[in-house]
Structure formats: C-alpha cells, structure tokens
Design a protein around this motif. Sequence first.
Motif, PDB file in Angstrom:
ATOM      1  N   ASP A   1      -5.748  -1.813  -8.608  1.00 53.69           N
ATOM      2  CA  ASP A   1      -5.206  -2.896  -9.121  1.00 53.69           C
ATOM      3  C   ASP A   1      -3.525  -2.970  -9.437  1.00 53.69           C
ATOM      4  O   ASP A   1      -2.413  -2.190  -9.473  1.00 53.69           O
ATOM      5  N   PRO A   2      -2.492  -3.634  -8.358  1.00 57.26           N
ATOM      6  CA  PRO A   2      -1.359  -3.508  -8.723  1.00 57.26           C
ATOM      7  C   PRO A   2      -0.288  -3.378  -9.274  1.00 57.26           C
ATOM      8  O   PRO A   2       0.517  -2.393  -8.571  1.00 57.26           O
ATOM      9  N   ALA A   3      -0.932  -3.519 -10.553  1.00 57.58           N
ATOM     10  CA  ALA A   3       0.378  -2.544 -11.722  1.00 57.58           C
ATOM     11  C   ALA A   3      -0.251  -2.028 -12.038  1.00 57.58           C
ATOM     12  O   ALA A   3       0.916  -0.884 -12.541  1.00 57.58           O
ATOM     13  N   HIS A   4      -1.027  -0.498 -10.943  1.00 56.47           N
ATOM     14  CA  HIS A   4      -0.974   0.336 -11.507  1.00 56.47           C
ATOM     15  C   HIS A   4      -0.611   1.936 -10.373  1.00 56.47           C
ATOM     16  O   HIS A   4      -0.427   2.438  -9.864  1.00 56.47           O
ATOM     17  N   VAL A   5      -1.179   0.216  -8.613  1.00 59.67           N
ATOM     18  CA  VAL A   5      -0.820   1.004  -7.468  1.00 59.67           C
ATOM     19  C   VAL A   5      -0.160   0.453  -6.789  1.00 59.67           C
ATOM     20  O   VAL A   5       0.638   1.613  -6.074  1.00 59.67           O
ATOM     21  N   GLY A   6       0.803  -0.594  -7.376  1.00 59.12           N
ATOM     22  CA  GLY A   6       2.108  -0.828  -6.898  1.00 59.12           C
ATOM     23  C   GLY A   6       1.231  -2.285  -5.567  1.00 59.12           C
ATOM     24  O   GLY A   6       0.660  -2.725  -5.455  1.00 59.12           O
ATOM     25  N   GLN A   7       2.216  -3.263  -6.117  1.00 57.22           N
ATOM     26  CA  GLN A   7       1.829  -4.625  -5.624  1.00 57.22           C
ATOM     27  C   GLN A   7       2.406  -4.071  -3.638  1.00 57.22           C
ATOM     28  O   GLN A   7       1.875  -4.679  -2.849  1.00 57.22           O
ATOM     29  N   ALA A   8       2.904  -3.431  -3.222  1.00 59.71           N
ATOM     30  CA  ALA A   8       2.579  -3.053  -1.152  1.00 59.71           C
ATOM     31  C   ALA A   8       1.877  -2.203  -1.514  1.00 59.71           C
ATOM     32  O   ALA A   8       1.441  -2.430   0.100  1.00 59.71           O
ATOM     33  N   MET A   9       0.705  -1.611  -1.910  1.00 57.30           N
ATOM     34  CA  MET A   9       0.076  -0.704  -1.606  1.00 57.30           C
ATOM     35  C   MET A   9      -1.475  -1.144  -1.809  1.00 57.30           C
ATOM     36  O   MET A   9      -1.977  -1.218  -1.303  1.00 57.30           O
ATOM     37  N   TRP A  10      -1.969  -2.106  -3.213  1.00 58.75           N
ATOM     38  CA  TRP A  10      -3.261  -2.325  -3.397  1.00 58.75           C
ATOM     39  C   TRP A  10      -4.010  -3.428  -2.330  1.00 58.75           C
ATOM     40  O   TRP A  10      -5.280  -2.330  -2.096  1.00 58.75           O
ATOM     41  N   ARG A  11      -3.325  -4.155  -1.513  1.00 58.64           N
ATOM     42  CA  ARG A  11      -4.059  -4.951  -0.547  1.00 58.64           C
ATOM     43  C   ARG A  11      -4.851  -3.732   0.301  1.00 58.64           C
ATOM     44  O   ARG A  11      -6.055  -4.090   1.042  1.00 58.64           O
ATOM     45  N   ASP A  12      -3.160  -2.495   0.726  1.00 52.96           N
ATOM     46  CA  ASP A  12      -4.075  -1.879   2.245  1.00 52.96           C
ATOM     47  C   ASP A  12      -5.341  -0.806   1.689  1.00 52.96           C
ATOM     48  O   ASP A  12      -6.667  -0.843   1.866  1.00 52.96           O
ATOM     49  N   MET A  13      -4.940  -0.378   0.461  1.00 55.36           N
ATOM     50  CA  MET A  13      -6.294   0.699   0.083  1.00 55.36           C
ATOM     51  C   MET A  13      -7.597  -0.264  -0.637  1.00 55.36           C
ATOM     52  O   MET A  13      -9.019   0.118   0.490  1.00 55.36           O
ATOM     53  N   TRP A  14      -7.414  -1.776  -0.522  1.00 58.55           N
ATOM     54  CA  TRP A  14      -8.929  -2.980  -0.563  1.00 58.55           C
ATOM     55  C   TRP A  14      -9.749  -2.556   0.760  1.00 58.55           C
ATOM     56  O   TRP A  14     -10.462  -2.469   0.919  1.00 58.55           O
ATOM     57  N   VAL A  15      -8.790  -2.792   1.650  1.00 61.89           N
ATOM     58  CA  VAL A  15      -9.106  -3.367   2.736  1.00 61.89           C
ATOM     59  C   VAL A  15      -9.853  -2.356   3.700  1.00 61.89           C
ATOM     60  O   VAL A  15     -10.765  -2.648   4.611  1.00 61.89           O
ATOM     61  N   LYS A  16      -9.171  -0.654   3.350  1.00 63.50           N
ATOM     62  CA  LYS A  16      -9.563   0.126   3.911  1.00 63.50           C
ATOM     63  C   LYS A  16     -11.302   0.371   3.448  1.00 63.50           C
ATOM     64  O   LYS A  16     -12.009   0.886   4.562  1.00 63.50           O
ATOM     65  N   ARG A  17     -11.342   0.081   1.918  1.00 64.22           N
ATOM     66  CA  ARG A  17     -11.847   0.809   1.436  1.00 64.22           C
ATOM     67  C   ARG A  17     -13.309  -0.294   2.258  1.00 64.22           C
ATOM     68  O   ARG A  17     -14.553   0.306   1.904  1.00 64.22           O
ATOM     69  N   LEU A  18     -12.674  -1.235   1.886  1.00 65.82           N
ATOM     70  CA  LEU A  18     -14.484  -2.658   2.319  1.00 65.82           C
ATOM     71  C   LEU A  18     -14.772  -2.676   3.412  1.00 65.82           C
ATOM     72  O   LEU A  18     -16.380  -2.561   3.828  1.00 65.82           O
TER      73      LEU A  18
END
Length: 672
Positions: A184-201
């Motif tokens: 959630d970008p509200a908790h991990v930051g708008q700059a990080m959430w998508r990169d974290m997501w893609v690495k997981r996927l």
Amino acid sequence: MHIRTSFPYETAHEDVLIPLPDGTRLYARVWRPLTDEPVPALLEYLPYRLTDWTAPRDWQRHPWYAGHGYASVRVDIRGHGNSEGIPADEYAEVELADGVEVVNWLAAQPWCTGKVGMFGISWGGLNSLQIAALAPEPLKAIVTVCSTDDRYDNDMHYRGGSVLAVGMHSWASTMLTFASRPPDPAHVGQAMWRDMWVKRLEAMDPFVHTWLSHQTRDAYWRHGSVCEDYGAIRAAVLAVGGWHDPYRDTVLRLVEHLPGDRVRGLIGPWSHQYPDRGLPPGPAIGFLQETLRWWDHWLRGRDTGVMSEPALRSYVMDAHPPATTYPSLPGRWVGDPAWPSPSVTPISYALQGAPVQVRSPQHTGVEAGRFRPLGNDADLPPDQREEDARSACFEFEVPEETWVLGRPRVTLRLTSSTPRGQVTARLCDVAPDGASTLVTRGALNLSARHGRDQAVPWKPGSTEDVVFDLNAIGYAVPPGHRIRLSVSSAYWPWIWPQPGSEAGFVLDPTGSTLELTVRARESMPSTPSIGFEEPEESEPLGVAVTTTLDEPRPERLVVRDVGAGTWRLEVDSSGGTPIGGTRVYPDGLELTEDARETYTIDASDPLSARARSAWSVRLHRPDLAWDARVSTTSDTTCDAQDFITSCEVICKDGDEVVFHRTWKKRIPRAAG
C-alpha cells in the motif's frame, strides 16, 4: 457481545519496521499501554495484510490486550502486506526463522519485560506452534486456535492420504491471490510500492505445484508438523478448537502429548473462528478474558487459577436437527483431567448383514458442507438422507443417552477389484422422523492403508481390513435415536476421486466394526462447574460496507444436469465482502473482493472431476489516485496418470498491465 471502551490502561498504537539479519524489514503495528513500566509482549504473525484484510479483526483484540497491560503486536510475514521481501511457501523455513527474530526483537525492546507470548488462529495458530517448537528463549506461552500439529493429514491439503480437492484447490487459489496483492503506497511510499510489487510477482510460483508434488507424508510435510517432536515445544500451550472446524483433533493430541503442567485444551461448538466473535454456531464465550488469565499466569506470574482448570474442557453438544447454520447449539461443558480421559471408554459395535457392493455415484459428497466453516449461512451439512442413499448404511439402536467424546474408529473388511480407490465413513444421528444429522466423518485413500508415508496399490480381488479414525466430536445421542454409519466409495469435492474408483468395493460386515469413544454422563452443570464470562471486544475499527442493487447470489449452489449426468457445486469464497460490495476503511482505502469456486463431476466418471476458482480484487485510494487490481484464475483437472493445473495472474496499476503470467503443469498421480 459487549464492546469494551474503558480499560485499566490508556493505549496508543504505532506502525514500525522490524529489521531482520538479511536487511529485510517486516511491517508491524504495535499497540501499547501508556505506562513507564515495561510490559510483556504478545505477537500475532500472519500473511493476511494488517493494514486492510485483517484490520477489522485486529482492532477487536489487540487494543483490548494493550488496555490490559500488554504490548500487542501484529506483524505481516515476509513478502506480504507492507513487509519487504519475496513471498515464500506456507510455513517455509525463512518464515519461521523470521518469526524467531521477531520474538527476540520484541523481547529486547525497552518497553518489554523480555517475556513474549504468541497467539493466532489458523495460519497464526500454526506458526505459533512451529515457532514454539524452535524454542526461542523469550517465548513463554502461546494460544493456538484452530491450528494443526500435522501439516499432511490435518490441514487443507490431504486427508487420510487423499487429495482434498475442495481444500487444496481453494486454498492454493486463495494464497495465489494474496501473494499477488500489492503493498500500500500510503504505508510504504508512492516511490516504492510498485517496485516492491513487481519483484514479488516475478518470483511467484503457485503453491498448488508444490503441494501436489508431495502426495505422501514425506519430509516436505514433516517440516512444520510439531507432531514429529512434541518435546521440542518448551512454551506453555493453550490449544483451542471447535467441533465444526476441521483441525480440532490437534487439541486432543496436544493435550495428550505435552506435559500436563503446561498445556490446556478447550473445544467448543464453534466453526473456524475466534470463540468470542459470536459467529455461528455458538454459544460464544469471553475468550479474550480467558486468554488474559493464560497470559497473566505465564507472562506475569499471577495466580489466575488457569492451571487449576481441567486439562481438557469440551462442549458436548445435544442432538439437533440438520441445518446449514445454527445461531447456538445446546449442550454442556465437561472437564477431563487428562487425554485420553479416564471417563471415556471405547465401545465396539459389530456391523451386521451380508456383504454389500459399495459403488457410490461420483457426486456423493455434494451435501458435505464447507470443508472449513467460517460461520456463514450455508456452511454446515444439510440433512444427510440423500447422501446416505448413495452409501452403504448400518444402524445401531440407542437405548439410553450416549455421549460420544473423542475420535470414533472404523474397521472395514473390503474387497477391491482395482488397485486404487478411497473409502469415506460418516457417523450420523438419525431422529425418529428420519432426519439425518452428520455428527462426524473420516476418509482413507486405500493406497495409504499401511501408512501415510507410502502408497501401496491394492492387489485386485484381494480382501483386507482397513482401519481409520473419524474426526473427534462431542455429541450426545438421545434414546430413541439411531446411530448410522454410512460408507461410500466417493466423496466429491472433498476427496479427489481415484482412477478406476467407479468400480467401488465390496464391504463385508463380518469382521467390520464401529468403535465409539463413549464418555460417562454426568449431571448438569458439570462438577466442578465450568463457565466463562460473556464475550467482549474492544471498539471496532469502523469499516463501512457499500453494496450494489445486484441480486445476491447463493453461498452454495448445487446444479444437476439431468441429461448430461453432471453435477456442479458453486461456492462463494469472497473474503468477507458482500457480493458486489466494497469495504471502506477509516483511512480512505477501498477494498473490493469477489471470488467463486466451481466443482464439477460426471456421476459415473472419476476422471471428469474439475475444480476452478476465479478471484478479483481491487485496492483503491482516491486521495492518492491509486487503483490496483488483481485477477486470478486457477483450474485443476486430471486423467488417469496426471493432475493438470492451470493458473493465471493479471495485475494492473490503473489501466496498465504490470504483470501477466500463466502457468500450466502436469503432475504425476503418484498417490492422489
């Protein structure tokens, strides 16, 4: 339900990141009492996203514990929610090692006395047991609810050596969907959430591939099964279960195998839920108060009387007519000083009659109810007369009220013409009007008859005695009723059918028995009296639910195509959101989920079995212009040689597809 608004301590909460040795940080929410004195810590450790999915439930109990002087901590495991890292298989070594690090981190905080407890239901109850078996020094006590000590034979994957179609498939698809959800970008930051997501996927692999690749009880399943070495558990254990939860046998085994001076067991009429939540079937109890007695004894050294309670407190349900839900079930609490109990006597009933051919239609089992009931309106098994008609039945008169407490056992003399097959036994309470209430059941893959760790084909035409237990139960059968043992060669969609199983088997009553664990009756109330406070919780989080005007669809729907000879079971498996509804959280998050499982089979063809799940999830924050969507489908079919799985995941950031992958795999049917 009493909503508690005043506590001995005022409280505050904060979100923190817990560092691990490899640099990964786990997302945690800590509720603490406002005091200058250090306090014990309680840990709940899950993959289910503390900032959204479990947030309503978390707010019912973590602030309550904090208000009574404990630091209560909820942590998302690695790769889930807002925690860093890559998702792993359930109960992987890294998950448990991380859990040990979290326990030690909590104990080292200046606000902690150095004593830690763990609690949880289902996944959280399992890893509480597993981490207790790793014995970190600060972990002094746990409360494990609706959990298992045996990952192979008492979980969502296999039962009696057979593949749990409704369990394994649905759980694999559910966890595929959970692992696909973004931070959630509200908790991990708008700059990080998508990169974290893609690495997981990019690192994901559907769990079903691993689970189906281990069809006997091998080293994979022994890992995390604390029944392999109960002696490794050093913490005190309060084990809790419900008669309508599939994991309840674990409570009896823990009470039997752990030292009596640091274990207590509690089994009520409940489904797969915390016993204070008031979800059917009840009655609910003051469970938080009961656990507070446990924590105060083991983490504060206070004499709360909790260890003066019987080793096992269980609820013996009165007979009740069949229904798919019960607000509350009548019965009484009984206490036993140990398990096995000196008050329980095994009594054998010999089956009577001539040998009978058991050749059940493949859709036998469509009236089984939900494998893991959650308190919904259509969860429990309806009247079993139709299922009994598809089975071989043996009946026994009940001249006086009979209390069954424990695990019934069957010995069946079978002759099979095929090398593979399965047998299911159901124990039913038959009322004078003919209504058949399912009391308990059990199943056996015939190739597992010599042990769950091996697959031994049946020699066609040979006769053998097979022995297996039914799930534990506490049930009072009144005089004038009959006990019915129903034996079938199919039980779809609980049990995945074996190739050739349409031939069934011959059951010879000579040498076949039903053994009931009969408990001595006692007066009501029990002496000494067993009682609980009324349930209470802290103030709810305040999640609003919006719904549409769409016609609600059934929770469970059975469709028969008379001409084609096929049966289809459709199950709503949404995660607590009404169909077409959205949960709106106080911080502005909007969560929408929809899920549907479908199980189909031809009544005459075991190779026609098919399980399919479809999930859609939307996470939306209008204030951040964040709109993440996850869509998954999972499909499992079979032929005589292989299971055939197909999984697809599509993830979007707004209208942009950020991930799309399909997995297709054939997995040999080594035993399943």
